[in-house]
Design a protein around this motif. Structure first.
Motif, PDB file in Angstrom:
ATOM      1  N   ARG A   1       1.028  -1.184  -0.195  1.00 26.62           N
ATOM      2  CA  ARG A   1       0.194   0.239  -0.024  1.00 26.62           C
ATOM      3  C   ARG A   1       0.971   1.182   0.073  1.00 26.62           C
ATOM      4  NH1 ARG A   1      -0.325  -1.557   5.466  1.00 26.62           N
ATOM      5  NH2 ARG A   1       0.466  -0.129   6.841  1.00 26.62           N
ATOM      6  N   GLY A   2       0.290   2.399  -0.456  1.00 29.65           N
ATOM      7  CA  GLY A   2       0.925   3.626  -0.596  1.00 29.65           C
ATOM      8  C   GLY A   2       0.391   4.467  -1.277  1.00 29.65           C
ATOM      9  N   ARG A   3       0.935   5.829  -1.268  1.00 24.66           N
ATOM     10  CA  ARG A   3       0.450   6.899  -2.096  1.00 24.66           C
ATOM     11  C   ARG A   3       1.575   7.817  -2.439  1.00 24.66           C
ATOM     12  NH1 ARG A   3      -3.621   4.324  -2.336  1.00 24.66           N
ATOM     13  NH2 ARG A   3      -5.742   4.869  -1.799  1.00 24.66           N
ATOM     14  N   ILE A   4       1.880   7.943  -3.791  1.00 23.54           N
ATOM     15  CA  ILE A   4       3.055   8.872  -4.309  1.00 23.54           C
ATOM     16  C   ILE A   4       2.263   9.916  -5.120  1.00 23.54           C
ATOM     17  CG2 ILE A   4       5.099   8.942  -5.616  1.00 23.54           C
ATOM     18  CD1 ILE A   4       5.699   6.024  -4.939  1.00 23.54           C
ATOM     19  N   VAL A   5       2.710  11.305  -4.782  1.00 26.39           N
ATOM     20  CA  VAL A   5       2.003  12.134  -5.436  1.00 26.39           C
ATOM     21  C   VAL A   5       3.440  13.223  -6.039  1.00 26.39           C
ATOM     22  CG1 VAL A   5       0.497  14.203  -5.589  1.00 26.39           C
ATOM     23  CG2 VAL A   5       0.102  12.181  -4.018  1.00 26.39           C
ATOM     24  N   PHE A   6       3.506  13.582  -6.921  1.00 21.56           N
ATOM     25  CA  PHE A   6       4.567  14.415  -7.626  1.00 21.56           C
ATOM     26  C   PHE A   6       4.032  15.991  -7.637  1.00 21.56           C
ATOM     27  CE2 PHE A   6       6.137  10.265  -9.218  1.00 21.56           C
ATOM     28  CZ  PHE A   6       7.194  10.413  -8.478  1.00 21.56           C
ATOM     29  N   ILE A   7       4.407  16.783  -7.429  1.00 26.63           N
ATOM     30  CA  ILE A   7       4.203  18.197  -7.728  1.00 26.63           C
ATOM     31  C   ILE A   7       5.102  18.698  -9.031  1.00 26.63           C
ATOM     32  CG2 ILE A   7       3.546  20.458  -6.897  1.00 26.63           C
ATOM     33  CD1 ILE A   7       2.142  18.240  -5.316  1.00 26.63           C
ATOM     34  N   SER A   8       4.082  18.590 -10.105  1.00 24.87           N
ATOM     35  CA  SER A   8       4.750  19.100 -11.435  1.00 24.87           C
ATOM     36  C   SER A   8       4.307  20.422 -11.530  1.00 24.87           C
ATOM     37  CB  SER A   8       4.165  18.193 -12.338  1.00 24.87           C
ATOM     38  OG  SER A   8       4.626  18.666 -13.585  1.00 24.87           O
ATOM     39  N   SER A   9       4.114  20.839 -12.604  1.00 20.64           N
ATOM     40  CA  SER A   9       3.439  22.180 -13.029  1.00 20.64           C
ATOM     41  C   SER A   9       2.702  22.381 -14.535  1.00 20.64           C
ATOM     42  CB  SER A   9       4.749  23.202 -12.927  1.00 20.64           C
ATOM     43  OG  SER A   9       4.353  24.579 -13.662  1.00 20.64           O
ATOM     44  N   THR A  10       2.098  23.402 -14.481  1.00 20.82           N
ATOM     45  CA  THR A  10       1.320  23.258 -15.784  1.00 20.82           C
ATOM     46  C   THR A  10       2.451  23.790 -16.966  1.00 20.82           C
ATOM     47  OG1 THR A  10       0.642  25.363 -15.063  1.00 20.82           O
ATOM     48  CG2 THR A  10      -1.058  23.808 -15.016  1.00 20.82           C
ATOM     49  N   VAL A  11       3.312  24.296 -16.615  1.00 17.90           N
ATOM     50  CA  VAL A  11       4.562  24.767 -17.362  1.00 17.90           C
ATOM     51  C   VAL A  11       5.115  23.582 -17.941  1.00 17.90           C
ATOM     52  CG1 VAL A  11       6.734  25.617 -17.514  1.00 17.90           C
ATOM     53  CG2 VAL A  11       5.006  27.038 -16.037  1.00 17.90           C
ATOM     54  N   GLY A  12       4.928  22.453 -17.402  1.00 14.72           N
ATOM     55  CA  GLY A  12       5.441  21.091 -17.963  1.00 14.72           C
ATOM     56  C   GLY A  12       4.487  20.627 -19.132  1.00 14.72           C
TER      57      GLY A  12
ATOM     58  N   ILE B   1       0.322  16.261  -9.896  1.00 18.95           N
ATOM     59  CA  ILE B   1      -0.614  17.458  -9.426  1.00 18.95           C
ATOM     60  C   ILE B   1       0.284  18.521 -10.465  1.00 18.95           C
ATOM     61  CG2 ILE B   1      -1.684  18.993  -7.925  1.00 18.95           C
ATOM     62  CD1 ILE B   1      -2.937  16.324  -7.879  1.00 18.95           C
ATOM     63  N   ALA B   2      -0.362  19.206 -11.175  1.00 18.90           N
ATOM     64  CA  ALA B   2       0.205  20.201 -11.993  1.00 18.90           C
ATOM     65  C   ALA B   2      -0.403  21.574 -11.644  1.00 18.90           C
ATOM     66  CB  ALA B   2       0.000  20.001 -13.306  1.00 18.90           C
ATOM     67  N   PRO B   3       0.140  22.535 -10.434  1.00 17.03           N
ATOM     68  CA  PRO B   3      -0.346  23.699 -10.147  1.00 17.03           C
ATOM     69  C   PRO B   3      -0.050  24.706 -11.421  1.00 17.03           C
ATOM     70  CG  PRO B   3       1.037  22.668  -8.307  1.00 17.03           C
ATOM     71  CD  PRO B   3       1.308  21.875  -9.872  1.00 17.03           C
ATOM     72  N   GLY B   4      -1.084  25.519 -11.720  1.00 19.88           N
ATOM     73  CA  GLY B   4      -0.736  26.844 -12.387  1.00 19.88           C
ATOM     74  C   GLY B   4      -0.337  27.996 -11.588  1.00 19.88           C
ATOM     75  N   LEU B   5      -0.437  29.129 -11.808  1.00 18.19           N
ATOM     76  CA  LEU B   5       0.219  30.292 -11.100  1.00 18.19           C
ATOM     77  C   LEU B   5      -0.470  30.329  -9.502  1.00 18.19           C
ATOM     78  CD1 LEU B   5       1.598  32.868 -11.664  1.00 18.19           C
ATOM     79  CD2 LEU B   5      -0.514  34.058 -12.016  1.00 18.19           C
ATOM     80  N   THR B   6       0.296  30.101  -8.616  1.00 24.45           N
ATOM     81  CA  THR B   6       0.071  30.047  -7.361  1.00 24.45           C
ATOM     82  C   THR B   6       0.807  31.250  -6.424  1.00 24.45           C
ATOM     83  OG1 THR B   6      -0.033  27.902  -7.587  1.00 24.45           O
ATOM     84  CG2 THR B   6       0.110  28.442  -5.414  1.00 24.45           C
ATOM     85  N   ASP B   7      -0.169  31.715  -5.556  1.00 27.00           N
ATOM     86  CA  ASP B   7       0.511  32.751  -4.721  1.00 27.00           C
ATOM     87  C   ASP B   7       1.473  32.092  -3.611  1.00 27.00           C
ATOM     88  OD1 ASP B   7       0.827  35.062  -3.322  1.00 27.00           O
ATOM     89  OD2 ASP B   7      -1.056  35.278  -2.410  1.00 27.00           O
TER      90      ASP B   7
ATOM     91  N   VAL C   1      -2.741  12.777 -14.238  1.00 23.28           N
ATOM     92  CA  VAL C   1      -2.302  14.125 -14.177  1.00 23.28           C
ATOM     93  C   VAL C   1      -3.250  15.283 -14.066  1.00 23.28           C
ATOM     94  CG1 VAL C   1      -0.816  15.947 -15.437  1.00 23.28           C
ATOM     95  CG2 VAL C   1      -0.471  13.375 -15.750  1.00 23.28           C
ATOM     96  N   ILE C   2      -3.392  16.117 -12.978  1.00 29.22           N
ATOM     97  CA  ILE C   2      -4.309  16.625 -12.626  1.00 29.22           C
ATOM     98  C   ILE C   2      -4.044  18.266 -12.665  1.00 29.22           C
ATOM     99  CG2 ILE C   2      -6.102  17.123 -10.783  1.00 29.22           C
ATOM    100  CD1 ILE C   2      -5.842  14.299  -9.970  1.00 29.22           C
ATOM    101  N   PRO C   3      -4.312  18.914 -13.594  1.00 30.69           N
ATOM    102  CA  PRO C   3      -4.114  20.612 -13.457  1.00 30.69           C
ATOM    103  C   PRO C   3      -4.722  21.259 -12.357  1.00 30.69           C
ATOM    104  CG  PRO C   3      -4.750  19.950 -15.748  1.00 30.69           C
ATOM    105  CD  PRO C   3      -5.156  18.724 -14.668  1.00 30.69           C
ATOM    106  N   VAL C   4      -4.209  22.045 -11.812  1.00 28.50           N
ATOM    107  CA  VAL C   4      -5.033  22.789 -10.525  1.00 28.50           C
ATOM    108  C   VAL C   4      -4.600  24.326 -10.842  1.00 28.50           C
ATOM    109  CG1 VAL C   4      -5.505  23.376  -8.242  1.00 28.50           C
ATOM    110  CG2 VAL C   4      -4.807  21.061  -9.057  1.00 28.50           C
ATOM    111  N   ASP C   5      -5.151  24.849 -12.054  1.00 28.92           N
ATOM    112  CA  ASP C   5      -4.606  25.954 -12.599  1.00 28.92           C
ATOM    113  C   ASP C   5      -5.886  27.182 -13.239  1.00 28.92           C
ATOM    114  OD1 ASP C   5      -5.944  24.804 -14.827  1.00 28.92           O
ATOM    115  OD2 ASP C   5      -4.216  24.679 -15.962  1.00 28.92           O
ATOM    116  N   GLY C   6      -6.951  26.896 -12.387  1.00 33.61           N
ATOM    117  CA  GLY C   6      -8.179  27.690 -12.829  1.00 33.61           C
ATOM    118  C   GLY C   6      -8.449  27.735 -14.369  1.00 33.61           C
ATOM    119  N   GLY C   7      -8.111  26.533 -14.945  1.00 36.60           N
ATOM    120  CA  GLY C   7      -8.255  26.368 -16.297  1.00 36.60           C
ATOM    121  C   GLY C   7      -7.295  26.858 -17.520  1.00 36.60           C
TER     122      GLY C   7
END
Length: 234
Positions: free
Chosen positions: A119-130, A168-174, A223-229
């Motif tokens: 069992r286990g969870r691995i999450v990579f923080i990528s970027s929408t730039v990628g 997870i692929a974040p977009g522009l983040t504060d 691959v989940i973008p979290v970037d406001g679209g």
């Protein structure tokens, strides 16, 4: 049930928000840091992810403190933004070493215990730039795109043992990274986002928390973008 959670680069920004989200759920959270020490209420372990020996030592410390890592969030990374013709070999290599090879080093240390436990969870923080690229960030984009192929390969390798691997692929983040940008530039960037604003680190953290939850047990290789679209179509 309280899990052993490791967040690399968890002393500030998105990593810190992710660590706090897991801690709020009662998980045993450890964060790695290199320059900015984490808050006193989080277990911090110094670690330079570009050093295999440092990564091995840090993971051993976390396992001694909280037990085998059950959730890994690979967030540590750097930027060295330059246009290609001004970018040195060292700028390119250092970015890949920290952002892509750093994730490889940490996963290689925590994976054996996950595989043994099945069992286990691995999450990579990528970027929408990628996903869509960006001027002056070819090294950063390459490193973050590499995480996608890496994660999907591991999803195949680890899936039979009940371990999920997602991106997870974040977009522009504060965060501190965007705080140095002029307000005019931030306004221009927000104008290209359907939701017309930056994300907060906490909004990214909520998606990470779900992906690592029992409710996401059938989600892997995503691959989940979290970037406001902003990256729709990529």
């Amino acid at each position: 049930m309280s899990r052993s959670v490791l967040v690399t680069g968890g002393s500030r920004g998105i990593g810190l928000a992710v660590a706090r989200a897991f801690a709020a759920d009662g998980d045993k959270v450890a964060v790695t840091y290199r320059t900015s020490e984490p808050p006193a209420d989080l277990a911090g372990v110094s670690c330079d992810v570009t050093s295999p020996a440092d990564v091995e030592r840090a993971v051993a410390e976390v396992q001694s403190l909280h037990g085998p890592v059950e959730v890994l969030v690979a967030n540590a990374g750097i930027t060295r933004d330059k246009l290609l013709l001004r970018m040195s070999e060292e700028d390119f290599e250092a970015t890949l070493d920290a952002n892509l090879k750093g994730a490889f080093r940490v996963v290689r240390q925590v994976a054996p215990a996950m595989l043994k436990a099945r069992r286990g969870r691995i999450v990579f923080i990528s970027s929408t730039v990628g996903l869509r690229g960006e001027q002056g960030q070819s090294n950063y984009a390459a490193s973050k795109a590499g995480l996608v192929g890496f994660a999907r390969s591991l999803a195949w390798e680890f899936g039979k043992r009940g371990i999920t691997v997602n991106v997870i692929a974040p977009g522009l983040t504060d965060t501190a990274m965007t705080a140095v940008l002029p307000e005019k530039r931030i306004a221009e960037m927000c104008a290209t986002i359907p939701l017309q604003r930056m994300a907060s680190p906490e909004e990214i953290a909520e998606v990470v928390r779900f992906v690592a939850s029992p409710q996401a047990s059938y989600l892997t290789g995503a691959v989940i973008p979290v970037d406001g679209g902003a990256s729709m179509g990529h």
